[in-house]
Write a protein that holds these residues in place. Structure first.
Motif, short mmCIF file in Angstrom:
data_model
loop_
_atom_site.label_atom_id
_atom_site.label_comp_id
_atom_site.label_asym_id
_atom_site.label_seq_id
_atom_site.Cartn_x
_atom_site.Cartn_y
_atom_site.Cartn_z
N ARG A 157 44.38 65.91 58.18
CA ARG A 157 44.64 65.95 59.67
C ARG A 157 43.45 66.50 60.72
O ARG A 157 43.31 65.77 61.72
N ARG A 158 42.87 67.25 60.22
CA ARG A 158 41.82 67.63 61.18
C ARG A 158 40.89 66.86 61.50
O ARG A 158 40.52 66.42 62.75
N GLU A 204 41.35 63.37 61.28
CA GLU A 204 42.11 62.45 62.18
C GLU A 204 42.02 63.00 63.73
O GLU A 204 41.89 62.05 64.58
N ALA A 205 42.31 64.25 63.69
CA ALA A 205 42.55 64.92 65.11
C ALA A 205 41.16 64.78 66.00
O ALA A 205 40.91 64.53 67.06
N ARG A 260 40.04 62.61 69.15
CA ARG A 260 39.59 63.38 70.35
C ARG A 260 38.16 62.84 70.87
O ARG A 260 37.63 62.62 71.72
#
Length: 440
Positions: free
Chosen positions: A213-214, A216-217, A221
């Motif tokens: 998830r990090r 993908e985030a 960004r």
């Protein structure tokens, strides 16, 4: 507390029941030479020792479970642990994640995974927390001393099965248990090793999902930042009006106000029309071939007043194609290149053709001239044409193209081909459609 007492009572009853059975079985043979009084004394003593041994093992098991889980209940005290874990990835990705988590367990010995059946089986060395680490799995008889699980298996086993749960989720059923059959749980404890394995796998899955998830985030960004930079650059290009063209037009209008007011008024009207079409658009407002043609004609009408008969214009754009979506300022770039590098350097001037044709499911827009062509004097820096190619790539990918060839007998022909789309049917790349041209 109640769960601990019940757990201790269950194991004491199992061992004492087995002990009584053996006493009855061997009463007529082993204990025959002894009196009833002696038999009762020895039996009571052995029962007390057996109960103490069982209680010490259960106490160690309960204390370790409390340390591992933080609480004691029937589920955490069990030698066999079952978990249902939901993973927010499709089944194949969930399988890869659980397989990697199991392979990184401490003491892992055998891992047998089958991706087609979405199942993983593994054997894990049972670590003796009160002995010598992996010693029991390696055959060290000193490991564990006379603990309650001394006569149990040296390994635990793991079974993980992934069940597809829709297109973008997978459910993992995780079972961690000792190798022996379930009936041995009546007599043996695992000191929380299977609970520890289940918790470790759960933590590994949580960590890997969070890491994904990090990532993908971070990509989101980065994409948002790149888009903002692209929008800013292209909006700046869109708002850019070539200073020389503006100054020359205003200077010509100033002269004409004294000599030919009507032509000066016409020139200023065309300039207003050109500047109105050159204002930056919002990100979600694409242009059309018709709008871009109006801007180009306003620009060329100004130049016709300045160049006189040296500039001729021929437009062949069917009415049905004027509503087709087209990148803003791109036609203008081709027209300005044709003037600057083709007709202005040519003493006698020439003609500019603007054509539009439908080709299958695409529309081709061509700007041609009979100017200097690909000569050293007529060549530009190529910045504007590189900008055209890059903007087409960002907006359409491989669905659009740009070509520039020599025109016969003189000049250059540049063609932009885009998918046939009108307002309300296709959404184009916002950043590019909101952009302007970069003049060479």
């Amino acid at each position: 507390m109640i769960a601990s007492i019940l757990h201790l009572g269950r194991l004491l009853l199992a061992w004492l029941g087995c002990y009584l059975f053996l006493c009855i079985l061997f009463n007529e043979t082993v204990f025959e030479p002894l009196t009833d009084r002696d038999i009762g004394g020895y039996a009571a003593l052995l029962a007390l020792l057996l109960g103490t041994w069982v209680a010490s093992g259960v106490f160690s098991h309960i204390r370790r479970v409390r340390l591992v889980a933080g609480s004691v209940n029937g589920s955490t005290l069990s030698n066999r642990q079952r978990r249902q874990i939901e993973i927010p990835f499709e089944a194949g990705e969930a399988f890869d994640l659980i397989d990697a988590a199991i392979r990184e367990l401490p003491g892992i010995e055998i891992v047998d995974s089958a991706r087609d059946s979405l199942q993983v089986r593994a054997k894990v060395a049972r670590i003796d927390p009160y002995g010598s680490g992996h010693g029991r799995a390696q055959g060290d008889d000193r490991a564990g001393g006379w603990a309650l699980d001394r006569f149990g298996a040296h390994r635990n086993q793991i079974l993980a099965t992934v069940t597809p749960n829709g297109d973008d989720a997978g459910s993992v059923t995780l079972i961690c248990e000792p190798e022996p059959a379930a009936w041995t749980d009546l007599f043996l404890v695992d000191h929380g090793t299977n609970l520890e394995n289940a918790e470790a796998i759960g933590r590994a899955i949580t960590r890997r999902v969070a890491e994904r998830r990090r990532g993908e985030a971070a990509r989101v960004r980065q994409t948002a930042t790149e888009k903002e930079l692209t929008v800013a650059k292209l909006n700046l290009l869109h708002a850019q009006v070539e200073p020389h063209f503006l100054y020359n037009t205003l200077a010509s209008a100033q002269v004409l106000t004294r000599t030919d007011p009507a032509r000066a008024d016409e020139m200023l009207g065309n300039l207003i029309q050109y500047l109105r079409h050159s204002l930056p658009r919002t990100e979600d407002a694409p242009s059309t071939i018709g709008e871009e043609l109006e801007r180009a004609r306003a620009y060329l009408d100004i130049l016709k007043i300045r160049m006189g008969p040296r500039l001729q214009l021929q437009v062949d754009v069917p009415e049905a194609l004027r509503g087709v979506l087209f990148p803003s300022m791109m036609l203008q770039t081709l027209v300005e290149n044709a003037i600057k590098h083709g007709l202005e350097p040519k003493p006698g001037g020439g003609t500019i053709w603007i054509l539009a044709r439908q080709v299958d499911s695409s529309v081709a827009v061509t700007v041609a001239d009979d100017g200097r062509g690909f000569t050293a004097e007529g060549a530009g820096t190529g910045v504007g044409l590189r900008n055209v190619r890059e903007r087409l790539r960002l907006a359409y990918g491989n669905a659009a193209s740009f070509s520039i060839v020599a025109n016969f007998p003189n000049g250059v022909a540049a063609t932009i081909t885009v998918p046939h789309a009108v307002n309300g049917t296709t959404t184009l790349g916002g950043a590019v459609m909101a952009a302007g041209a970069y003049h060479e």
